[in-house]
Design an enzyme around this catalytic site. Sequence first.
Site, short mmCIF file in Angstrom:
data_model
loop_
_atom_site.label_atom_id
_atom_site.label_comp_id
_atom_site.label_asym_id
_atom_site.label_seq_id
_atom_site.Cartn_x
_atom_site.Cartn_y
_atom_site.Cartn_z
N ASP A 233 0.81 -0.98 0.07
CA ASP A 233 -0.11 0.22 -0.17
C ASP A 233 0.88 1.28 0.02
OD1 ASP A 233 -2.85 1.02 0.52
OD2 ASP A 233 -1.99 1.96 2.12
N GLU B 214 1.77 0.34 -4.90
CA GLU B 214 1.17 1.33 -5.49
C GLU B 214 2.36 2.53 -5.61
OE1 GLU B 214 -3.27 2.39 -3.87
OE2 GLU B 214 -1.82 2.39 -2.42
#
Length: 643
Positions: A330, A361
Amino acid sequence: MKKLKWLSSMGFEQEYHYDKPLGAFCGPDGSAIKLWAPTAESVFLHLYPTGNGSKALETVSMEKGKRGVWSYRTTRNLDGWYYDFDVTVDGVTRTTADPYAKACGINGQRSMVIDLSRTDPKGWAEDKSPAQCPEQVIYELHIKDFSWDSHGGFDAKDRGKFSALCRSGVTLDGDGKHPTGLDYMKRLGVTHIQLMPVYDYGSVDEENWESGYNWGYDPVNYNVPEGSYSSDPARGEVRIRELKEMIQSLHANGFRVIMDVVYNHTYVTDSWLERTVPGYYYRQKSDGSLSNGSGCGNDVASERSMCRKYILESALYWVEEYHMDGFRFDLMGLADQELMESLQRALDEKYGEGEKLVYGEPWRADDTHLTRPVALCDKDSLKYISGKIGAFCDDTRDAVKGSLMDLDAKGFVNGGGMETWKLKNCLAGWAGEHGKFQTPYQTITYLSCHDDWTLWDKLVATLDPKKNFTGCGKQILRANRLAAAINFCCQGRPFFLAGEEFGRTKTGIKNSYCSASQINQLDWQRAWKNQELVDYYRGLIALRKQLPGFQDKTKDAAKRILWVKEIAPDCAMACVDNGGADSKWEKILMVFNCSNSVCNGVLPGGNWQILADGEDSFRWQKANAAREKVVVPAYSAMILGEK
Ligand code: CA
């Protein structure tokens, strides 16, 4: 301020960095508990019989050793005991659980000493990840979403739990005919299940879990499974065993398992890390306030050595103890490159090159404040970090369906027009000449994930004036099939959100992280209602596994895209060199008609067969005459192969 500066300095780490294991260890010969708290004046350990409520049966003063490590040793086996600490720093005493805890009581407030060997399910030593497929197709799944729908056919005790992923033969309303759950996923053909957070998070009360819902991006205990997905969150060993059973079941059913990890921020700023060494684990701005590049109130300082050690050991622990096959980071754009590269290296060395995936990400919510010069893993750095670290590709996502900043923004498939240069980059996984990625190995190509509108909702919002999200409009289905066809023709690793394949809707809600379970759950009736769309995805996945030209992850992969040209307004034709070891088709031709009129395409010379069209992605399985011309209806794709 002076103290914060000292904590973030290299001098502090030189004095206090500790490279041996921390946490609780037990066995028949005795037990030890070790806590790194170099700034503490005193540390007291409390031992409890239960994970909450009870009074401490014992309190002992821990002994300070070298490099700021406080220890307690005993000849007793403390397996099954719960514990926490009172840590006093600058005269302030804070009660904290153990950041290194491997087990905990209900809601994670107390840690637990555990002999992990007794949490292994039967046959665990023989558990193996399934063999790699020619292509990795990643399916993003939330544990509760998977089995919460009352029509799904799951037993009451399995609904919302890890155990639902251990059950075969589950069918819609128990009708015996329409598989849901595990069998449905197997039929779909995906190879990797990316689990949304399964570590212990804080936003669902484990005592009243039924009424609670959260995606779980709010970590409390990084090295412990979430309790609300287990059958008994109060008994520390149960959640561990049940998560292992689930992974064992997924492996046995042919799936590899990716874990979503959120090391970039913690649920609250007075986390166990902060209570143990106040000021050390978070990045601060120059005025001493917390950096907030995560948009969640704090940024974990991955560049500080004890923090890096913590994250690295945590990730390696999940692979070693739980047999995870990789990680989705994340907000990887907040992590420093040395951390990510050390993790990738360690996994390759231990488990073999490319066996364990690492991707994330490549962005952050806002600027982050670093106290030393380190490079972060964001989109601009993808060219410079190890090419083995993958990243989500927002360029393809936005090109195909329109930007997620604006619900009305359109892309290729919903009337936003088709730009050939953009399509060409999408097909190359943005790893060609002008792309940000080194090779398609790095590229996670996708149209929807848990964040933002589902693909279906975005298409309804842009194409249906009545905004009928729960309907199954023909035009929306057509646009969805076209979008999927483009995504599965892009080099890189295909990824999609569970349910995208059946027109999953959250009724237009953009951020459903804490919406009701009914909004988030996989609607299994809808999965069968839109079975034709599911079959369309299924055919694309099966086809993709036979196309070496699309699977190519090397730096020269983009050269396989021989040409891309506009053959009519908003209608493009592209040709890919599909040569490979046992390739069935030497070349692949694609027509993406993103216009509202029929396109008559004249094919280049060759013996072309239709492999998929706008309605049927299994045409490659059927008798198929060679042709020179094709008619491609509005808003549809056609994929052809040359014998
Ligand atoms: Ca929890």
